[in-house]
Design an enzyme around this catalytic site. Structure first.
Site, short mmCIF file in Angstrom:
data_model
loop_
_atom_site.label_atom_id
_atom_site.label_comp_id
_atom_site.label_asym_id
_atom_site.label_seq_id
_atom_site.Cartn_x
_atom_site.Cartn_y
_atom_site.Cartn_z
N CYS A 1 0.82 -1.21 0.00
CA CYS A 1 0.00 0.00 0.00
C CYS A 1 0.85 1.26 0.00
O CYS A 1 0.32 2.37 -0.06
CB CYS A 1 -0.95 -0.02 1.19
SG CYS A 1 -1.86 -1.56 1.28
N HIS B 1 -9.21 3.87 -0.55
CA HIS B 1 -7.87 3.30 -0.50
C HIS B 1 -7.62 2.39 -1.70
O HIS B 1 -7.57 1.16 -1.57
CB HIS B 1 -7.72 2.54 0.82
CG HIS B 1 -6.34 2.01 1.09
ND1 HIS B 1 -5.20 2.53 0.51
CD2 HIS B 1 -5.91 1.00 1.90
CE1 HIS B 1 -4.13 1.85 0.94
NE2 HIS B 1 -4.54 0.91 1.78
#
Lengths: 422, 138
Positions: free
Chosen positions: A95, A370
């Site tokens: 991420c 996200h």
């Protein structure tokens, strides 16, 4: 061994940053999202830029390989925005993929090799079922020793939460306050995945129940709503649905240039004054303490040292709140609050838009969304908008010094950047 | 069975033989669980096998109601959760483990710091699949 102070050999500035809408877009592929972000970034360069001046492209992406069956995404992104045959490089650190793309772009310009680069990130996740997405994200943990015992990302951050609760007395209610705050911010962000506050969401469910003649829920405020397991079910105790960032599709882009040519493109460049990156054991069991992310502390230390500033000086920060507990831990690791005091700070409103340390004014990963590979540069988009005074209803007072904090997996990669408006 | 290399394959083969095996650096004495061939402490690569007692205490945990496909296929799910956590062995190192013996309807009844013991369920998965590291709350 004497450690040499790290510095960029020439200054680097951001002349524009923009993103696609974040959300669930089953009809769009990564390349479509990236084109949207590219068009957005071009529109943010005050004096305009001929895209043909861009010399190289760095793209963060976790796993188009698994999400879309597409490996080798960087040249495709370059192709779709008309930048072939320029070198196109993909970075993958879970991420933190595009936080790292940003850093690699900075290093490339600072080295003198390029004067103008495009950095970005992209992820398209919603074409698969939640179960498959859970599997693909879990692969960013330790596949052999964590995934084998049932680790999922919510349950990895739940480990951190249970220890934080045990050691410092952090409560589930305090974590709910983080979610409420971030949704309040996201509600003011037209490009966010969730553009409604938790109160609005609650009210719309009550209205729907009335309309359908179903029993009317008795929630009187957001906290009652979040404490109701039918509205906010457990995903991995103590993490509930509203502690989690969503599964999001999206892309973000920024243009970096050598400082000495920045004013050809804008009178208000944002200067990169600090960059830091660190790694740690991939598995939580390989770390001595999980109430904090050591890599966050180390990356922040590097960035603060290079920038010559302290946590007190930072006026606004976008931090990696993939889960509510992650925001609490980040605000402690970055030095904004003492260890164990991050949850109380959130409860007391210190991290709200009008608080002493505004955190995640964009809505954060929690509400803005996200799309994992796009998140790091997505954070820069908020920093850019706030610093250039284009954050609309989310705008906080003049921001001259801001920080972005991007985490890969459960903290085995962390990258931190500090930006200055002069 | 000949087991020589400090690999995951060796680790899981030992686990099937009901042994929790890590590695120990012959130079500095650092212990590693799971085993590794190269010492992260003194950067030497002279390791020997080290058998852990299998006793430890609970560091952290989570009760999972949305699992990976592998766990959903084993029958776990929203109404049939499972629990995993970090265990600190008496000898020092930590390991991630599937945790049995807790009342999963009351996650807050589980206490951090409580004692645990490694258990070695008979392998019932299909041939080739690895049994997870498993501990029981005492």
């Amino acid at each position: 061994m004497v450690r040499r102070a790290k510095k960029l050999t020439r200054g680097v500035a951001v002349i524009g940053a923009g993103m696609s809408h974040f959300g669930a877009f089953k009809e769009k592929d990564s390349r479509d999202l990236f084109v949207e972000a590219f068009q957005a970034v071009l529109g943010t360069v005050q004096k305009g830029i001929d895209p043909r001046e861009i010399e190289a492209i760095y793209v963060g992406n976790l796993s188009s390989d698994c999400f879309e069956g597409q490996a080798h995404v960087a040249p495709i992104m370059a192709e779709w925005v008309g930048l072939n045959p320029r070198p196109a490089t993909r970075t993958e650190d879970a991420c933190a993929s595009s936080g790292v793309a940003l850093r690699e772009g900075i290093i490339a310009v600072a080295s003198g090799l390029y004067d103008i680069v495009l950095v970005g990130g992209v992820e398209s996740m919603n074409k698969l079922t939640t179960a498959r997405v859970t599997d693909i994200l879990a692969a960013a943990a330790d596949a052999i020793y964590e995934v084998s015992v049932g680790a999922t990302f919510p349950s990895l951050y739940a480990q951190i939460a249970t220890v934080h609760m045990d050691k410092y007395g952090t409560t589930e209610e305090q974590l709910m306050k983080v979610a409420i705050k971030n949704h309040d911010n996201g509600a003011l962000n037209p490009k966010a995945h969730f553009t409604s506050s938790i109160r609005d969401l609650m009210n719309s469910r009550i209205a729907r129940a009335k309309q359908k003649g179903q029993p009317i829920p008795s929630w009187t405020d957001e906290m009652e709503f979040l404490k109701d397991p039918s509205a906010n079910p457990i995903v991995a105790w103590p993490i509930k649905l509203f502690d989690c960032s969503p599964i999001t599709d999206g892309a973000a882009c920024a243009i970096l240039v050598a400082e000495d040519i920045a004013r050809n493109f804008t009178d208000e460049p944002i200067h990169v004054i600090g960059t830091g990156q660190a790694s740690d054991a991939q598995a939580l069991h390989g770390r001595k303490d999980i109430t904090s992310l050591t890599a966050s502390k180390l990356a922040a230390e590097q960035a603060y040292e290079m920038a010559g500033v302290t946590p007190k000086d930072i006026q606004l920060a976008e931090v990696h709140d993939c889960f509510t507990i992650a925001e609490v831990v980040a605000t402690e690791d970055l030095g904004f609050f003492k260890p164990g005091e991050g949850s109380r700070a959130a409860e007391e409103g210190k991290t709200a838009r009008d608080g002493e340390k505004p955190i995640n004014t964009s809505g954060g990963l929690k509400s803005k969304g996200h799309p994992v590979g796009a998140t790091g540069v997505g954070q820069l988009v908020e920093v850019w908008e706030q610093m250039s005074g284009h954050a609309g209803q989310r705008q906080v007072a003049r921001v001259n010094l801001a920080l972005a904090h991007n985490v890969g997996a459960s903290g085995s990669t962390v990258v931190v950047h500090i930006f200055e408006r002069r | 069975m000949e087991v020589k290399e400090f690999t995951a394959a060796s680790f899981y083969r030992f686990l099937d033989r009901k042994k929790l095996m890590g590695s120990k650096c012959k130079k500095c004495g650092a212990l590693f669980l799971p085993p590794r061939p190269f010492c992260g402490q003194c950067l030497e690569n002279e390791m020997e096998w080290f058998q852990f007692s299998g006793r430890g205490k609970l560091i952290s945990y989570s009760v999972v109601r949305v699992g990976t496909t592998m766990y959903e296929e084993k029958g776990y799910g929203r109404d049939t959760p499972y629990c995993w956590g970090l265990v600190q062995l008496d000898e020092g190192p930590r390991i991630s483990a599937l945790l049995l013996g807790a009342d999963l309807s009351r996650p807050d009844s589980i206490t951090i710091g409580q004692s645990l013991e490694a258990i070695f369920p008979d392998k019932r998965e299909e041939e080739g699949e690895r049994n997870p590291v498993t501990f029981r709350l005492e």
